[in-house]
Enzyme design. Structure first.
Site, PDB file in Angstrom:
ATOM      1  N   ASP A   1     -41.790   9.626 -22.247  1.00 33.16           N
ATOM      2  CA  ASP A   1     -41.584  10.419 -22.566  1.00 33.16           C
ATOM      3  C   ASP A   1     -41.934  11.627 -21.320  1.00 33.16           C
ATOM      4  O   ASP A   1     -42.803  12.082 -21.006  1.00 33.16           O
ATOM      5  CB  ASP A   1     -42.145  11.717 -23.799  1.00 33.16           C
ATOM      6  CG  ASP A   1     -41.649  12.532 -24.248  1.00 33.16           C
ATOM      7  OD1 ASP A   1     -42.419  12.768 -25.150  1.00 33.16           O
ATOM      8  OD2 ASP A   1     -41.546  13.775 -22.768  1.00 33.16           O
TER       9      ASP A   1
ATOM     10  N   ASP B   1     -33.227  18.218 -23.613  1.00 29.19           N
ATOM     11  CA  ASP B   1     -33.334  19.331 -23.334  1.00 29.19           C
ATOM     12  C   ASP B   1     -34.203  20.164 -24.285  1.00 29.19           C
ATOM     13  O   ASP B   1     -35.361  20.798 -24.485  1.00 29.19           O
ATOM     14  CB  ASP B   1     -31.517  19.531 -23.433  1.00 29.19           C
ATOM     15  CG  ASP B   1     -31.690  20.769 -23.065  1.00 29.19           C
ATOM     16  OD1 ASP B   1     -30.391  21.749 -23.229  1.00 29.19           O
ATOM     17  OD2 ASP B   1     -32.662  21.948 -22.648  1.00 29.19           O
TER      18      ASP B   1
HETATM   19  N1  APR Z   1     -38.097  12.196 -22.010  1.00 32.32           N
HETATM   20  C1  APR Z   1     -37.367  10.631 -21.370  1.00 32.32           C
HETATM   21  N2  APR Z   1     -35.830  11.021 -21.449  1.00 32.32           N
HETATM   22  C2  APR Z   1     -35.403  11.796 -22.583  1.00 32.32           C
HETATM   23  C3  APR Z   1     -36.065  11.773 -23.525  1.00 32.32           C
HETATM   24  C4  APR Z   1     -37.542  12.284 -23.547  1.00 32.32           C
HETATM   25  N3  APR Z   1     -38.302  13.031 -24.145  1.00 32.32           N
HETATM   26  N4  APR Z   1     -35.410  12.420 -24.428  1.00 32.32           N
HETATM   27  C5  APR Z   1     -34.646  12.454 -24.531  1.00 32.32           C
HETATM   28  N5  APR Z   1     -34.398  11.285 -22.959  1.00 32.32           N
HETATM   29  C6  APR Z   1     -33.313   9.898 -22.150  1.00 32.32           C
HETATM   30  C7  APR Z   1     -32.629   9.824 -23.335  1.00 32.32           C
HETATM   31  O1  APR Z   1     -32.776   8.315 -24.115  1.00 32.32           O
HETATM   32  C8  APR Z   1     -31.143   9.316 -22.651  1.00 32.32           C
HETATM   33  O2  APR Z   1     -31.468   8.393 -21.593  1.00 32.32           O
HETATM   34  O3  APR Z   1     -32.883  10.919 -21.805  1.00 32.32           O
HETATM   35  C9  APR Z   1     -31.404  10.790 -21.198  1.00 32.32           C
HETATM   36  C10 APR Z   1     -30.663  11.411 -21.353  1.00 32.32           C
HETATM   37  O4  APR Z   1     -30.102  12.142 -22.868  1.00 32.32           O
HETATM   38  P1  APR Z   1     -29.118  13.622 -23.645  1.00 32.32           P
HETATM   39  O5  APR Z   1     -30.723  14.155 -23.346  1.00 32.32           O
HETATM   40  O6  APR Z   1     -29.103  13.453 -24.829  1.00 32.32           O
HETATM   41  O7  APR Z   1     -28.977  13.686 -21.827  1.00 32.32           O
HETATM   42  P2  APR Z   1     -27.392  14.096 -21.844  1.00 32.32           P
HETATM   43  O8  APR Z   1     -26.359  13.002 -21.703  1.00 32.32           O
HETATM   44  O9  APR Z   1     -27.045  14.530 -20.010  1.00 32.32           O
HETATM   45  O10 APR Z   1     -26.591  15.617 -22.689  1.00 32.32           O
HETATM   46  C11 APR Z   1     -26.775  15.829 -22.906  1.00 32.32           C
HETATM   47  O11 APR Z   1     -27.409  16.578 -24.862  1.00 32.32           O
HETATM   48  O12 APR Z   1     -29.630  17.413 -25.189  1.00 32.32           O
HETATM   49  C12 APR Z   1     -27.732  18.086 -24.938  1.00 32.32           C
HETATM   50  O13 APR Z   1     -28.561  20.051 -24.436  1.00 32.32           O
HETATM   51  C13 APR Z   1     -28.166  18.959 -23.883  1.00 32.32           C
HETATM   52  O14 APR Z   1     -26.023  19.570 -24.530  1.00 32.32           O
HETATM   53  C14 APR Z   1     -26.458  18.799 -22.966  1.00 32.32           C
HETATM   54  C15 APR Z   1     -26.371  16.940 -23.234  1.00 32.32           C
END
Ligand code: APR
Length: 381
Positions: A9, A33
């Site tokens: 994480d 995010d």
């Molecule tokens: N730590 C590390 N990686 C994480 C965590 C965490 N706590 N939570 C999720 N991830 C990973 C997911 O498994 C994925 O591989 O982060 C990567 C990116 O996934 P998303 O968070 O969905 O980001 P993204 O695909 O770039 O989409 C961005 O999603 O959350 C919304 O506000 C954000 O609108 C934006 C969109």
């Protein structure tokens, strides 16, 4: 280690900066995010409001507030629309701009999630390739510890073809009875000397003959005090390698030293790991920096190895340099022996590295992706 892939994480990491895969509003969302905003607390959102959004591919920085990380670098990856809308270049610039911002903030360490590989639907195998190749290009020109964080195994899509080839190779090794039954294990570490305490600078001085007390220390079992090395010679003015033979012969001629005893044995030491490494770098006409970057080894560690003829490396460090020097299998075995190790067919990581060396694939980033895919320790340090 300049580049590593870890599971976990990102909000828990004690690094200088973590990167947030945000959206253009920078006002929070789901996925990583949401996790970052929850962990950082409400002050993060307050600061984000003042940033007035962020364009796709660009990056902006805030403090980390309640996070262990000092900064949060917010970037916006592209939404996948089939690959013909400049998604790859936008994803590359999201990584590149985040790295540049981390550099401007004098960060020594930065952690990335897999940008766009979640909600934004970027195909995971391609997202990994863009992430690794962009980070690698940055590290060829800069010094920083960069971590790619894989939150769930689902997000890590290693090259399917290579994965199945490797699985078959590993299975054959076991099926041919070369597996656990042939356990060689690591040769018991046969380092006779722990190195020296006290200021090693003097030990490596060009013309001084050692005093008997220094000579005694030279073979003491005292562990290497790496802390003492930190202020030691930098890469540029590292003294030439100490001539062990001459040093030992002068010990041998010391009053009270018994012929055929330890002092004489010292006079016939094999070449050390450190000496072999530097010899092979020179023989290949490589620059030091070219070698340690190809080995995914950081500059400070290389400086310690370069200035300590008795340096005791880990197995991963030896293998990382074997890859950087593009040694074949028998040369790798010889090199490992100098540090008291051996390749073992009951060690999955060794079998994976052996596969890449057999196939003359010396791309340490690729090797580390494969090691991560099989839950093994990465190469480098
Ligand atoms: N730590 C590390 N990686 C994480 C965590 C965490 N706590 N939570 C999720 N991830 C990973 C997911 O498994 C994925 O591989 O982060 C990567 C990116 O996934 P998303 O968070 O969905 O980001 P993204 O695909 O770039 O989409 C961005 O999603 O959350 C919304 O506000 C954000 O609108 C934006 C969109």
């Amino acid at each position: 280690m300049p580049f590593r892939i870890v599971s976990g994480d990102i909000t828990k990491l004690h690094v200088d900066a973590i990167v947030n895969a945000a959206n253009t509003s920078l006002l929070g969302g789901g996925g990583v995010d949401g996790a970052i905003h929850r962990a950082a607390g409400p002050r993060l959102l307050e600061e984000c409001r003042g940033l007035h959004g962020c364009r796709t591919g660009e990056a902006k920085v805030t403090l980390g507030y309640d996070l262990p990380a000092k900064y949060v670098i917010h970037t916006v990856g592209p939404i996948w629309q089939g690959g013909r809308h400049g998604e790859e270049e936008l994803l590359r610039s999201a990584y590149r701009n985040s790295l540049l911002l981390a550099f401007e903030k004098h960060c020594e360490s930065v952690a990335f999630p897999m940008i766009s590989a979640g909600v934004y639907g970027y195909p995971k195998e391609q997202a990994l390739e863009v992430a690794v190749s962009t980070i690698r290009a940055f590290l060829e020109e800069n010094e920083m510890d960069v971590i790619l964080v894989i939150f769930d195994r689902e997000s890590f899509r290693f090259d399917v073809r290579l994965y199945s080839e490797l699985s078959g190779y590993i299975r054959n090794i076991y099926d041919d009875g070369k597996g656990p039954g042939n356990f060689l294990g690591d040769v018991a570490r046969s380092v006779a000397f722990g190195g020296v305490s006290g200021s090693r600078r003097s030990l490596f001085s060009r013309s001084r003959k050692p005093k008997s007390s220094e000579c005694a220390r030279a073979v003491s079992e005292e562990p290497v005090e790496d802390a003492e090395m930190d202020e030691a010679v930098s890469l540029d003015d590292a003294p030439p390698m100490m001539n062990i033979k001459a040093e030992a012969m002068s010990c041998a001629s010391m009053p009270g030293s018994t012929p055929g005893g330890l002092a004489e044995a010292l006079a016939n030491l094999d070449e050390s790991f450190s000496q072999a490494l530097l010899r092979m770098i020179d023989a290949r006409g490589m620059k030091d920096s070219e070698c340690y970057k190809k080995a995914n080894i950081d500059r400070k560690l290389f400086s310690k190895i370069r200035s300590d003829v008795f340096y005791r490396p880990s197995k991963q460090t030896v293998l990382a340099f074997a890859v950087a020097l593009e040694l074949d299998l028998s040369e790798t075995e010889e090199f490992l022996k100098k540090a008291g190790f051996a390749l073992s067919h009951s060690n999955k990581a060794d079998v994976i590295v052996e596969y890449f060396i057999e196939n003359k694939n010396y791309d340490i980033y690729r090797i580390n992706e494969a090691l991560f895919a099989f839950d093994q320790n990465l190469l480098g340090a």
